[in-house]
Each structure stands twice: as structure tokens, then as C-alpha cells.
Motif scaffolding. Structure first.
Motif, mmCIF file in Angstrom:
data_model
loop_
_atom_site.group_PDB
_atom_site.id
_atom_site.type_symbol
_atom_site.label_atom_id
_atom_site.label_comp_id
_atom_site.label_asym_id
_atom_site.label_seq_id
_atom_site.Cartn_x
_atom_site.Cartn_y
_atom_site.Cartn_z
ATOM 1 N N THR A 62 20.337 -5.546 -2.098
ATOM 2 C CA THR A 62 20.665 -5.268 -0.701
ATOM 3 C C THR A 62 19.833 -4.142 -0.100
ATOM 4 O O THR A 62 19.915 -3.895 1.092
ATOM 5 C CB THR A 62 22.157 -4.907 -0.556
ATOM 6 N N TYR A 63 19.052 -3.463 -0.920
ATOM 7 C CA TYR A 63 18.265 -2.333 -0.430
ATOM 8 C C TYR A 63 16.916 -2.784 0.097
ATOM 9 O O TYR A 63 16.478 -3.909 -0.151
ATOM 10 C CB TYR A 63 18.067 -1.305 -1.549
ATOM 11 N N GLU A 64 16.270 -1.901 0.826
ATOM 12 C CA GLU A 64 14.911 -2.108 1.281
ATOM 13 C C GLU A 64 14.037 -1.110 0.525
ATOM 14 O O GLU A 64 14.555 -0.212 -0.141
ATOM 15 C CB GLU A 64 14.830 -1.902 2.790
ATOM 16 N N TYR A 65 12.722 -1.277 0.632
ATOM 17 C CA TYR A 65 11.862 -0.378 -0.136
ATOM 18 C C TYR A 65 10.561 -0.080 0.596
ATOM 19 O O TYR A 65 10.172 -0.771 1.536
ATOM 20 C CB TYR A 65 11.568 -0.965 -1.517
ATOM 21 N N VAL A 66 9.919 0.969 0.118
ATOM 22 C CA VAL A 66 8.606 1.382 0.600
ATOM 23 C C VAL A 66 7.944 2.105 -0.575
ATOM 24 O O VAL A 66 8.635 2.617 -1.463
ATOM 25 C CB VAL A 66 8.739 2.294 1.849
ATOM 26 N N ILE A 67 6.627 2.128 -0.579
ATOM 27 C CA ILE A 67 5.895 2.858 -1.615
ATOM 28 C C ILE A 67 5.381 4.150 -0.987
ATOM 29 O O ILE A 67 4.598 4.114 -0.029
ATOM 30 C CB ILE A 67 4.707 2.032 -2.176
ATOM 31 N N VAL A 68 5.859 5.275 -1.491
ATOM 32 C CA VAL A 68 5.462 6.587 -0.969
ATOM 33 C C VAL A 68 4.844 7.377 -2.116
ATOM 34 O O VAL A 68 5.479 7.550 -3.167
ATOM 35 C CB VAL A 68 6.670 7.360 -0.385
ATOM 36 N N ASP A 69 3.623 7.842 -1.899
ATOM 37 C CA ASP A 69 2.918 8.612 -2.932
ATOM 38 C C ASP A 69 2.953 7.900 -4.290
ATOM 39 O O ASP A 69 3.235 8.501 -5.325
ATOM 40 C CB ASP A 69 3.503 10.024 -3.053
ATOM 41 N N VAL A 72 8.524 5.057 9.526
ATOM 42 C CA VAL A 72 8.168 4.495 8.223
ATOM 43 C C VAL A 72 8.682 3.056 8.165
ATOM 44 O O VAL A 72 9.873 2.801 8.338
ATOM 45 C CB VAL A 72 8.777 5.322 7.066
ATOM 46 N N GLU A 73 7.775 2.123 7.910
ATOM 47 C CA GLU A 73 8.155 0.720 7.810
ATOM 48 C C GLU A 73 8.700 0.441 6.411
ATOM 49 O O GLU A 73 8.007 0.637 5.418
ATOM 50 C CB GLU A 73 6.949 -0.176 8.075
ATOM 51 N N VAL A 74 9.954 0.006 6.360
ATOM 52 C CA VAL A 74 10.556 -0.363 5.086
ATOM 53 C C VAL A 74 10.589 -1.887 4.990
ATOM 54 O O VAL A 74 10.559 -2.573 6.003
ATOM 55 C CB VAL A 74 11.968 0.242 4.906
ATOM 56 N N HIS A 75 10.641 -2.401 3.767
ATOM 57 C CA HIS A 75 10.524 -3.836 3.544
ATOM 58 C C HIS A 75 11.722 -4.364 2.773
ATOM 59 O O HIS A 75 12.238 -3.705 1.879
ATOM 60 C CB HIS A 75 9.242 -4.127 2.752
ATOM 61 N N ARG A 76 12.119 -5.579 3.137
ATOM 62 C CA ARG A 76 13.215 -6.238 2.429
ATOM 63 C C ARG A 76 12.678 -6.904 1.175
ATOM 64 O O ARG A 76 11.502 -7.217 1.084
ATOM 65 C CB ARG A 76 13.866 -7.295 3.321
ATOM 66 N N PHE A 77 13.566 -7.131 0.234
ATOM 67 C CA PHE A 77 13.223 -7.892 -0.955
ATOM 68 C C PHE A 77 13.416 -9.366 -0.588
ATOM 69 O O PHE A 77 14.505 -9.916 -0.727
ATOM 70 C CB PHE A 77 14.114 -7.492 -2.141
ATOM 71 N N ALA A 132 0.856 -1.189 0.000
ATOM 72 C CA ALA A 132 0.000 0.000 0.000
ATOM 73 C C ALA A 132 0.893 1.240 0.000
ATOM 74 O O ALA A 132 1.926 1.279 0.676
ATOM 75 C CB ALA A 132 -0.893 -0.003 1.227
ATOM 76 N N SER A 133 0.493 2.230 -0.761
ATOM 77 C CA SER A 133 1.224 3.493 -0.802
ATOM 78 C C SER A 133 0.951 4.275 0.475
ATOM 79 O O SER A 133 -0.169 4.293 0.983
ATOM 80 C CB SER A 133 0.779 4.303 -2.017
ATOM 81 N N ILE A 134 2.002 4.892 0.995
ATOM 82 C CA ILE A 134 1.853 5.712 2.195
ATOM 83 C C ILE A 134 2.238 7.155 1.881
ATOM 84 O O ILE A 134 2.807 7.439 0.837
ATOM 85 C CB ILE A 134 2.727 5.185 3.365
ATOM 86 N N SER A 135 1.951 8.028 2.823
ATOM 87 C CA SER A 135 2.354 9.425 2.733
ATOM 88 C C SER A 135 3.286 9.700 3.899
ATOM 89 O O SER A 135 3.088 9.173 4.992
ATOM 90 C CB SER A 135 1.111 10.311 2.810
#
Length: 90
Positions: A65-72, A53-58, A34-37
Motif C-alpha cells: 500500500t506504500y509508495e516509494y522514491v529513491i533518495v540518495d 518530490v514525485e513518489v511512485h506506486r508499486f 533514478a536517484s534524487i536528492s
């Protein structure tokens, strides 16, 4: 002010191989979040995401090696540990 510029310049040195770009894009499509703001945080390379902000591993992808989040509705790659933004996908 100058320190911010240095951080941005260093963050822009992150190079993601085309193969990794493909893996990242496909992973995000298969396992959408889900996209967050994030009020008060500018989405720029080198910016730091707050601890709230909760970031997620692949998961199941060993070479990313990076993590990600969906923002806007944009996928944001974050450096683990520092939480600095290293790449933003539209």
C-alpha cells in the motif's frame, strides 16, 4: 519538539511483513528509478517529503500500500496521503 518525537514513534510502529519486504526489494530492482536528492529534508522515519518530490506506486503489486522514491541511492517507502517516510532501505 515533543510532537516530532511522537510522530517518529508512531511511524516506527509500521511493520512490513517479510514477504512484502521481498516483493518491494525485487520490484525496485526490476523497475529502477533514478536517484534524487532532497535538499533540506532529513531522511528519517517520520519525516515528510515535500509535494515537489514525485513518489511512485508499486504498479501490479496489490498487497503493497506504500509508495516509494529513491533518495540518495536509498529506497524510501512513503505513506500515501501524508507523504511520511515509513521505511528506508539501504
Amino acid at each position: 519538539m515533543m510532537c516530532g518525537g511522537v510522530a517518529v514513534a508512531m511511524a516506527q510502529d509500521v511493520i512490513i511483513a517479510p514477504e512484502q519486504e521481498t516483493v518491494i526489494r525485487e520490484y525496485v530492482k526490476k523497475k529502477p528509478l533514478a536517484s534524487i536528492s532532497v535538499p533540506g529534508v532529513e531522511l528519517n522515519i517520520g519525516s515528510t517529503l515535500p509535494e515537489t518530490v514525485e513518489v511512485h506506486r508499486f504498479e501490479e503489486v496489490s498487497d503493497v500500500t506504500y509508495e516509494y522514491v529513491i533518495v540518495d541511492n536509498r529506497t524510501v517507502l512513503v505513506e500515501p496521503g501524508t507523504r511520511k517516510i515509513v521505511k528506508i532501505y539501504d
